[in-house]
Design a protein around this motif. Structure first.
Motif, PDB file in Angstrom:
ATOM      1  N   TRP A 179     -26.822 114.333 129.168  1.00  0.00           N
ATOM      2  CA  TRP A 179     -28.151 114.118 129.732  1.00  0.00           C
ATOM      3  C   TRP A 179     -28.321 112.807 130.476  1.00  0.00           C
ATOM      4  O   TRP A 179     -29.241 112.662 131.274  1.00  0.00           O
ATOM      5  N   THR A 180     -27.494 111.811 130.202  1.00  0.00           N
ATOM      6  CA  THR A 180     -27.770 110.482 130.742  1.00  0.00           C
ATOM      7  C   THR A 180     -27.974 110.515 132.255  1.00  0.00           C
ATOM      8  O   THR A 180     -27.188 111.140 132.994  1.00  0.00           O
ATOM      9  N   VAL A 194     -28.943 102.684 123.371  1.00  0.00           N
ATOM     10  CA  VAL A 194     -28.306 101.534 122.735  1.00  0.00           C
ATOM     11  C   VAL A 194     -27.000 101.925 122.054  1.00  0.00           C
ATOM     12  O   VAL A 194     -26.034 101.152 122.049  1.00  0.00           O
ATOM     13  N   SER A 195     -26.932 103.128 121.504  1.00  0.00           N
ATOM     14  CA  SER A 195     -25.664 103.602 120.948  1.00  0.00           C
ATOM     15  C   SER A 195     -25.078 104.742 121.754  1.00  0.00           C
ATOM     16  O   SER A 195     -23.894 105.039 121.623  1.00  0.00           O
ATOM     17  N   HIS A 196     -25.930 105.418 122.575  1.00  0.00           N
ATOM     18  CA  HIS A 196     -25.491 106.587 123.330  1.00  0.00           C
ATOM     19  C   HIS A 196     -24.868 107.591 122.352  1.00  0.00           C
ATOM     20  O   HIS A 196     -25.106 107.510 121.141  1.00  0.00           O
ATOM     21  N   ASP A 197     -24.122 108.570 122.821  1.00  0.00           N
ATOM     22  CA  ASP A 197     -23.456 109.499 121.908  1.00  0.00           C
ATOM     23  C   ASP A 197     -22.375 110.278 122.639  1.00  0.00           C
ATOM     24  O   ASP A 197     -22.143 110.089 123.839  1.00  0.00           O
ATOM     25  N   ASP A 198     -21.700 111.147 121.892  1.00  0.00           N
ATOM     26  CA  ASP A 198     -20.671 112.024 122.454  1.00  0.00           C
ATOM     27  C   ASP A 198     -21.174 113.448 122.610  1.00  0.00           C
ATOM     28  O   ASP A 198     -20.375 114.360 122.829  1.00  0.00           O
ATOM     29  N   GLY A 199     -22.505 113.640 122.495  1.00  0.00           N
ATOM     30  CA  GLY A 199     -23.082 114.969 122.541  1.00  0.00           C
ATOM     31  C   GLY A 199     -24.121 115.116 123.635  1.00  0.00           C
ATOM     32  O   GLY A 199     -23.819 115.017 124.820  1.00  0.00           O
ATOM     33  N   ILE A 200     -25.401 115.299 123.223  1.00  0.00           N
ATOM     34  CA  ILE A 200     -26.431 115.637 124.209  1.00  0.00           C
ATOM     35  C   ILE A 200     -26.653 114.535 125.225  1.00  0.00           C
ATOM     36  O   ILE A 200     -26.840 114.812 126.415  1.00  0.00           O
ATOM     37  N   ASP A 217     -26.605  95.454 127.767  1.00  0.00           N
ATOM     38  CA  ASP A 217     -26.542  94.738 129.039  1.00  0.00           C
ATOM     39  C   ASP A 217     -26.794  95.671 130.225  1.00  0.00           C
ATOM     40  O   ASP A 217     -27.444  95.276 131.214  1.00  0.00           O
ATOM     41  N   THR A 218     -26.305  96.895 130.139  1.00  0.00           N
ATOM     42  CA  THR A 218     -26.436  97.836 131.258  1.00  0.00           C
ATOM     43  C   THR A 218     -27.894  98.182 131.526  1.00  0.00           C
ATOM     44  O   THR A 218     -28.357  98.152 132.678  1.00  0.00           O
ATOM     45  N   LEU A 219     -28.647  98.526 130.474  1.00  0.00           N
ATOM     46  CA  LEU A 219     -30.057  98.890 130.690  1.00  0.00           C
ATOM     47  C   LEU A 219     -30.898  97.669 131.031  1.00  0.00           C
ATOM     48  O   LEU A 219     -31.851  97.767 131.813  1.00  0.00           O
ATOM     49  N   ALA A 220     -30.557  96.523 130.464  1.00  0.00           N
ATOM     50  CA  ALA A 220     -31.290  95.305 130.827  1.00  0.00           C
ATOM     51  C   ALA A 220     -31.129  95.021 132.322  1.00  0.00           C
ATOM     52  O   ALA A 220     -32.103  94.718 133.023  1.00  0.00           O
ATOM     53  N   ALA A 221     -29.907  95.117 132.823  1.00  0.00           N
ATOM     54  CA  ALA A 221     -29.665  94.863 134.240  1.00  0.00           C
ATOM     55  C   ALA A 221     -30.338  95.929 135.102  1.00  0.00           C
ATOM     56  O   ALA A 221     -30.868  95.620 136.184  1.00  0.00           O
ATOM     57  N   TYR A 222     -30.324  97.170 134.650  1.00  0.00           N
ATOM     58  CA  TYR A 222     -30.975  98.254 135.393  1.00  0.00           C
ATOM     59  C   TYR A 222     -32.467  97.972 135.555  1.00  0.00           C
ATOM     60  O   TYR A 222     -33.034  98.136 136.649  1.00  0.00           O
ATOM     61  N   CYS A 223     -33.113  97.555 134.474  1.00  0.00           N
ATOM     62  CA  CYS A 223     -34.549  97.270 134.537  1.00  0.00           C
ATOM     63  C   CYS A 223     -34.832  96.096 135.476  1.00  0.00           C
ATOM     64  O   CYS A 223     -35.803  96.126 136.237  1.00  0.00           O
ATOM     65  N   GLU A 269     -25.140 103.158 139.433  1.00  0.00           N
ATOM     66  CA  GLU A 269     -26.046 102.254 138.706  1.00  0.00           C
ATOM     67  C   GLU A 269     -25.473 101.788 137.376  1.00  0.00           C
ATOM     68  O   GLU A 269     -26.005 100.865 136.766  1.00  0.00           O
ATOM     69  N   GLY A 270     -24.413 102.430 136.886  1.00  0.00           N
ATOM     70  CA  GLY A 270     -23.856 102.008 135.609  1.00  0.00           C
ATOM     71  C   GLY A 270     -23.361 103.170 134.789  1.00  0.00           C
ATOM     72  O   GLY A 270     -23.265 104.317 135.248  1.00  0.00           O
ATOM     73  N   SER A 271     -23.045 102.885 133.543  1.00  0.00           N
ATOM     74  CA  SER A 271     -22.559 103.895 132.601  1.00  0.00           C
ATOM     75  C   SER A 271     -22.871 103.421 131.187  1.00  0.00           C
ATOM     76  O   SER A 271     -23.140 102.241 130.964  1.00  0.00           O
ATOM     77  N   LEU A 272     -22.844 104.357 130.257  1.00  0.00           N
ATOM     78  CA  LEU A 272     -23.059 104.040 128.848  1.00  0.00           C
ATOM     79  C   LEU A 272     -21.848 104.491 128.038  1.00  0.00           C
ATOM     80  O   LEU A 272     -21.182 105.470 128.399  1.00  0.00           O
ATOM     81  N   ASP A 273     -21.575 103.805 126.940  1.00  0.00           N
ATOM     82  CA  ASP A 273     -20.452 104.128 126.069  1.00  0.00           C
ATOM     83  C   ASP A 273     -20.967 104.578 124.715  1.00  0.00           C
ATOM     84  O   ASP A 273     -21.908 103.978 124.169  1.00  0.00           O
TER      85      ASP A 273
END
Length: 414
Positions: free
Chosen positions: A289-290, A279-285, A61-67, A298-302
């Motif tokens: 980098w996001t 879509v899954s993001h991560d706990d690392g790079i 939902d976050t990236l869809a709304a961003y686009c 603009e939002g956040s990813l989990d």
């Protein structure tokens, strides 16, 4: 054709399915999801990678709304997951298409019902090119990159008898990068070859900035993609509708800044973003980098992916061995990240003072700092670094709710 309408809906699970413990029973995906197994209730063995449903839904939902906010078309890169249920969810959220990296991925996406595929790579193999010409004839929407006259010639040869052209995007690269013309002069020559080739249609310009080291370098490169597109348009090499595409998961905020908007006079412009790891993001790079770290408004990813593995040995002070290795966890862009410990009595606590030192094929070496204690039989939850090399290690991934009830399955097609 349409994609699957639910997260899951694949072939199901049995004794062959890694991470599941089903020595006798076979379940369809629907049956397994309906049972709502507790992750720790005996239907699974260790290690197992799971995907948190709420995090995936939030990220999509976050990236869809961003686009939408920035007027971008979105073709998320499917190589990250190769999961039909996630493709379907992305398309339902408004994705323009799905990007691919190889001919086999395009084939899988076509069979899985993806209606439009952007191959973000060169393709010169005549066998899949001939197949694609036939699929395009039957309504499949397909585009690919070209960066040489040889590439244009291979596509033209495959489409020689086609009644619909194969659409291509000329790719501008950068020094030290992977594919793509290194100069605008070379790009113009390839564009002229594409315009002149029968059975080929030049649809626009492509780039990829994700391999560059800094924001400034990526911004300068995307500015050069814009300038090159304007030059091709000025030479009369682009049609009335033009696609310009770029955007990995590291600098997607720069795409609307440099390629968004109506900057191509007299033509309809489609700016297509291709980020996939979100879509899954991560706990690392990608946590580091996001672009949302630069633009938090603009939002956040989990982070959605977790690998649960069991402590199998504590052979010396300061060391614990966990039954998880390179066959289960990505390690190419950072080692797994210990997040939580689940004790044998079911209590859960943060994984303080625990670090991953190295991985073997099926073993992880954990360093234990002062005060950190692990015991054989404890479970450790790991976040991952680099989802693009995580999904490919698991044919079926349980989808968990926040209470660790398994309510769906993700099938992957690598």
């Amino acid at each position: 054709m349409s994609g699957p309408e639910r997260i899951g809906g694949g072939t199901g699970v049995d004794w062959r399915t890694k991470g599941f413990w089903q020595p006798d029973d076979a379940w369809t995906a629907e049956e397994f999801a309906a049972a709502r197994h507790d992750l720790f209730g005996g239907a699974f063995t260790w290690p197992v990678m799971v995907a948190r449903r709420t995090a995936i839904a939030h990220n999509i939902d976050t990236l869809a709304a961003y686009c939408v906010r920035h007027g971008l078309a979105f073709a998320p890169h499917g190589k990250s997951t190769m999961a039909p249920s996630l493709f379907a969810a992305q398309l339902r959220a408004g994705a323009w298409g799905i990007s691919a990296a190889t001919a086999n991925q395009v084939l899988a996406m076509r069979r899985l019902g993806v209606p439009r595929v952007l191959l973000a790579n060169e393709l010169l193999d005549p066998t899949p090119l001939r197949w694609l010409a036939g699929e395009v004839r039957h309504g499949f929407e397909f585009l690919c990159f070209v960066d040489s006259a040889d590439g244009v010639a291979a596509i033209a040869a495959a489409a020689v008898d086609a009644d619909r052209p194969l659409r291509v995007l000329v790719e501008l690269g950068h020094p030290g990068g992977r594919t793509g013309c290194r100069t605008v002069t070379e790009l113009t020559a390839v564009a002229r070859a594409a315009v002149a080739a029968p059975g080929v249609e030049l649809a626009g310009v492509a780039g990829y900035e994700g391999g560059l080291s800094t924001v400034d370098d990526a911004a300068a490169y995307l500015a050069s993609v814009r300038a090159a597109t304007l030059e091709l348009a000025g030479k009369g090499l682009l049609g009335d509708d033009v696609i310009v595409t770029a955007g990995g998961s590291r600098y997607f905020d720069l795409v609307p800044a440099h390629l968004g908007g109506a900057w191509l006079p007299g033509r309809a412009l489609w700016t297509v973003l291709r980020s996939g790891a979100y879509v899954s993001h991560d706990d690392g790079i990608y946590r580091g980098w996001t672009p949302f770290r630069r633009i938090p408004e603009e939002g956040s990813l989990d982070a959605a992916l977790e690998i649960w593995a069991q402590v199998t040995s504590t052979p010396e002070d300061g060391l614990a061995i966990v039954g998880m290795g390179k066959r289960e966890a990505p390690y190419d862009e950072g080692l797994p990240v210990p997040l939580r410990v689940r004790r044998r009595d079911g209590t859960v606590e943060p994984a303080r003072g625990i670090e991953v030192r190295r991985l073997n094929d099926h073993h992880t070496y954990l360093g234990l700092g002062p005060g950190a204690r692990l015991h054989p039989g404890d479970l450790v939850c790991f976040g991952i670094s680099h989802p693009c090399t995580a999904f490919d290690k698991w044919r079926v991934i349980p989808v968990i709710e926040d209470d660790y009830a398994v309510t769906d399955l993700i099938d992957t097609y690598f």
